[in-house]
Design an enzyme around this catalytic site. Structure first.
Site: not given
Ligand SMILES: Cc1cc2nc3c(=O)[nH]c(=O)nc-3n(C[C@H](O)[C@H](O)[C@H](O)COP(=O)(O)OP(=O)(O)OC[C@H]3O[C@@H](n4cnc5c(N)ncnc54)[C@H](O)[C@@H]3O)c2cc1C
Length: 311
Positions: A175, A224, A295
């Site tokens: 992560r 999480s 996380e």
């Molecule tokens: C219901 C639910 C279930 C989930 N299950 C899982 C799971 O099973 N496994 C898991 O690992 N995670 C899980 N997550 C957490 C989440 O979905 C992941 O961490 C996901 O990869 C985050 O992606 P995001 O685009 O939403 O990032 P954001 O939340 O928008 O951003 C997260 C970080 O990434 C950075 N970021 C995003 N895009 C870029 C880019 N293009 N360039 C540079 N930085 C960037 C942001 O600045 C920030 O620092 C879950 C979340 C929810 C709500």
């Protein structure tokens, strides 16, 4: 609103002021962005990125699914890649390599791969968010994570130079990754494996059934809240053992279905959620001596900050 740093350059039609951010996160929490920039393509993004004053705080927002945004909002410019930089392309040779722009949704990628008869991305079907966020977080589930399928990611440094980095160079581990501060993920190349689409569909269905049974799907959360500690019981067990199933502060609550999911009961503020995270973390430490690590990231007024600090 006061503006102590240079405003971003005008980006015709796609730079908006005072934009609410709560609806752009899965927790449905947070204030407004001073500016929000969206882009129609990479050329548009590069133009903006290279003209943005280094003093102006910037934050790249993906799907907002791993993020708590503070109640006052973000005082700089939020860059949203999800509407314009979301192309998924099959590389001509070999045909099992997909080139995916950072704003593409992980779920869309997983289902596109299924239709193409490419296996290996099934685990992404149930993970919300964007490919950029999945690379940054090294998102994973069901024993697979992003670094297992990533060939390389294309990144933009603050000066607008492009770099291609492998998972090793990005130091991707559980992560997390080590993307230099101020860099942006533009796209990723993923290596998948030819497979029967029907088998891929069945695997996705199995994963989905598991999520529906174990997680409060349908309630606003960020997945999480804490990472699972190394060589210790998983975070949810530690939280349950500390007696915090169903604990709440304001409208922020520990889910009764999965203790490591904290849910917004409707009107939770970032302050409620942050206090709940701190309360749970302290109670787990008092009960088990284990320090849980968040996380989920916390976006403060001018950039990322620790979710809660240890005193
Ligand atoms: C219901 C639910 C279930 C989930 N299950 C899982 C799971 O099973 N496994 C898991 O690992 N995670 C899980 N997550 C957490 C989440 O979905 C992941 O961490 C996901 O990869 C985050 O992606 P995001 O685009 O939403 O990032 P954001 O939340 O928008 O951003 C997260 C970080 O990434 C950075 N970021 C995003 N895009 C870029 C880019 N293009 N360039 C540079 N930085 C960037 C942001 O600045 C920030 O620092 C879950 C979340 C929810 C709500």
């Amino acid at each position: 609103m006061e503006c102590p740093f240079p405003p971003p350059p005008p980006l015709p039609g796609s730079l908006a002021e005072g934009v609410p951010l709560a609806s752009r996160t899965t927790w449905r929490i947070g204030g407004r962005a001073r500016w929000l920039a969206t882009f129609k393509d990479v050329v548009d993004l590069l133009w903006f990125w290279t003209r943005l004053d280094p003093l102006t705080p910037r934050f790249v927002l993906g799907g907002g699914s791993n993020l708590l945004i503070n109640d006052e909002g973000f005082g700089g410019v939020v860059l949203d890649l999800t509407s314009g930089l979301n192309r998924i392309q099959v590389e001509e040779s070999p045909a099992s390599v997909l080139s995916v722009q950072a704003g593409a949704l992980t779920r869309t990628l997983a289902h596109t791969a299924r239709r193409l008869g490419l296996g290996g991305a099934e685990f992404l079907a149930g993970i919300p968010g964007s490919i950029g966020g999945a690379v940054v977080m090294n998102a994973g589930a069901h024993g697979r994570e992003m670094k297992d399928i990533l060939i390389d990611a294309q990144l933009l440094d603050p000066q607008g130079r492009q770099h291609s980095l492998t998972p090793d160079a990005l130091a991707m581990s559980y992560r997390q990754s080590r993307i230099p501060p101020g860099w942006l993920v533009l796209s990723a190349r993923l290596r998948l494996t030819p497979e029967d689409p029907e088998r891929i569909r069945q695997t996705m269905q199995r994963y989905n059934r598991h999520r529906l049974a174990a997680q409060p799907v349908g309630q606003p959360s960020a997945g999480s809240t804490f990472k699972n500690p190394v060589a210790a019981p998983p975070a949810w067990q530690l939280i349950e053992a500390a007696g915090l199933r169903d604990a709440s502060i304001g409208q922020a609550r520990v889910s009764s279905k999965h203790c490591n999911f904290f849910v917004n009961m409707g009107q939770a503020t970032a302050t409620d959620m942050r206090q709940l995270v701190g309360k749970v973390r302290d109670a787990v430490f008092d009960h088990s001596g284990i320090r849980l690590e968040s996380e989920v990231e916390y976006l403060g007024r001018l950039g990322l900050e620790p979710m809660v600090r240890y005193c």
